[in-house]
Design a protein around this motif. Structure first.
Motif, short mmCIF file in Angstrom:
data_model
loop_
_atom_site.label_atom_id
_atom_site.label_comp_id
_atom_site.label_asym_id
_atom_site.label_seq_id
_atom_site.Cartn_x
_atom_site.Cartn_y
_atom_site.Cartn_z
N THR A 163 2.31 1.73 -3.45
CA THR A 163 1.27 2.16 -4.40
C THR A 163 0.95 3.64 -4.22
O THR A 163 0.90 4.40 -5.20
N LEU A 164 0.75 4.07 -2.98
CA LEU A 164 0.44 5.47 -2.71
C LEU A 164 1.63 6.37 -3.05
O LEU A 164 1.46 7.47 -3.59
N HIS A 165 2.85 5.91 -2.74
CA HIS A 165 4.04 6.70 -3.03
C HIS A 165 4.20 6.90 -4.54
O HIS A 165 4.51 7.99 -5.01
N SER A 186 9.33 13.05 -5.63
CA SER A 186 8.57 13.22 -4.39
C SER A 186 9.52 13.48 -3.22
O SER A 186 9.17 14.24 -2.30
N THR A 213 0.83 -1.21 0.00
CA THR A 213 0.00 0.00 0.00
C THR A 213 0.86 1.25 0.00
O THR A 213 0.60 2.19 -0.76
N ALA A 214 1.90 1.27 0.84
CA ALA A 214 2.80 2.44 0.90
C ALA A 214 3.45 2.67 -0.47
O ALA A 214 3.52 3.81 -0.94
N ALA A 237 1.84 6.90 -6.79
CA ALA A 237 0.80 7.83 -7.24
C ALA A 237 1.19 9.26 -6.90
O ALA A 237 1.00 10.18 -7.72
N PHE A 238 1.74 9.48 -5.72
CA PHE A 238 2.19 10.82 -5.31
C PHE A 238 3.35 11.28 -6.19
O PHE A 238 3.39 12.42 -6.64
N PRO A 275 -3.97 13.80 -1.30
CA PRO A 275 -4.49 12.93 -0.22
C PRO A 275 -5.99 12.66 -0.34
O PRO A 275 -6.44 11.54 -0.07
N ASP A 303 -7.68 12.63 -3.19
CA ASP A 303 -7.85 11.71 -4.31
C ASP A 303 -7.50 10.28 -3.93
O ASP A 303 -8.16 9.34 -4.36
N LEU A 304 -6.44 10.11 -3.13
CA LEU A 304 -5.97 8.77 -2.80
C LEU A 304 -6.70 8.12 -1.62
O LEU A 304 -6.83 6.90 -1.58
N LEU A 305 -7.16 8.93 -0.67
CA LEU A 305 -7.77 8.36 0.53
C LEU A 305 -9.17 8.87 0.81
O LEU A 305 -9.77 8.53 1.84
#
Length: 171
Positions: free
Chosen positions: A31-33, A47, A28-29, A35-36, A128, A130-132
């Motif tokens: 995937t989110l990283h 980033s 998850t970390a 995307a950021f 954030p 958009d992602l969460l």
């Protein structure tokens, strides 16, 4: 929703529920990283570089020493000196030696860096959401609580980050 075993095409069971939880967290970390990172690269910065600029904006007008920047990073960076050098080449930061101790280098965000962050802010502040944003406020509160609780077992990993293998002067 597909589970982690399906995503990573793992046929064998996990060795423990702790392993499954840890691998889910790491996946998850990542995937989110990613995307950021896709959002920040539209401005020609990574980033990690964005994180340093954000830290230095908050430390105005004095700036920070290498070790202080490393301590505030979201993700550990093994070579902060090289990272700062790249930002300096991009004219997003400026550096100067301390008047009293020439071994100490202070880094400040430049006007160009501030302008870049001002341009990025509206998009980055939306990331954030958009992602969460699909999580409820109570789910987010519980998520934050659990993540903070999970970090308790690894607090020794939050020690100071090296500045290019050099001995960092503490702030």
């Amino acid at each position: 929703m597909a589970g982690l075993k399906l995503e990573i095409v793992q046929e064998q069971p996990f060795s423990s529920v702790e392993e499954e939880a840890l691998l889910n967290l790491l996946r998850t970390a990542d995937t989110l990283h990613r995307a950021f990172h896709r959002k920040t690269r539209d401005w020609g910065v990574t980033s990690t570089q964005y994180n340093v600029l954000r830290i230095l904006r908050g430390a105005q007008p004095l700036g920070l020493m290498c070790s202080a920047i490393g301590a505030r990073m979201i993700t550990a960076e093994p070579d902060i000196t090289r990272l700062l050098s790249r930002l300096k080449t991009l004219k997003l930061v400026r550096q100067q030696r301390d008047r009293h101790d020439r071994r100490v280098v202070w880094t400040q965000i430049s006007e160009t860096g501030l302008q870049l962050l001002k341009e990025m802010d509206p998009v980055i502040q939306q990331v954030p959401v958009d992602l969460l944003g699909h999580l409820s406020k109570s789910e987010l509160a519980e998520f934050i609580r659990l993540l903070e609780r999970a970090r308790v077992g690894s607090e020794d990993a939050l020690g100071p980050v090296s500045c290019s293998g050099e001995r960092c002067k503490e702030d």
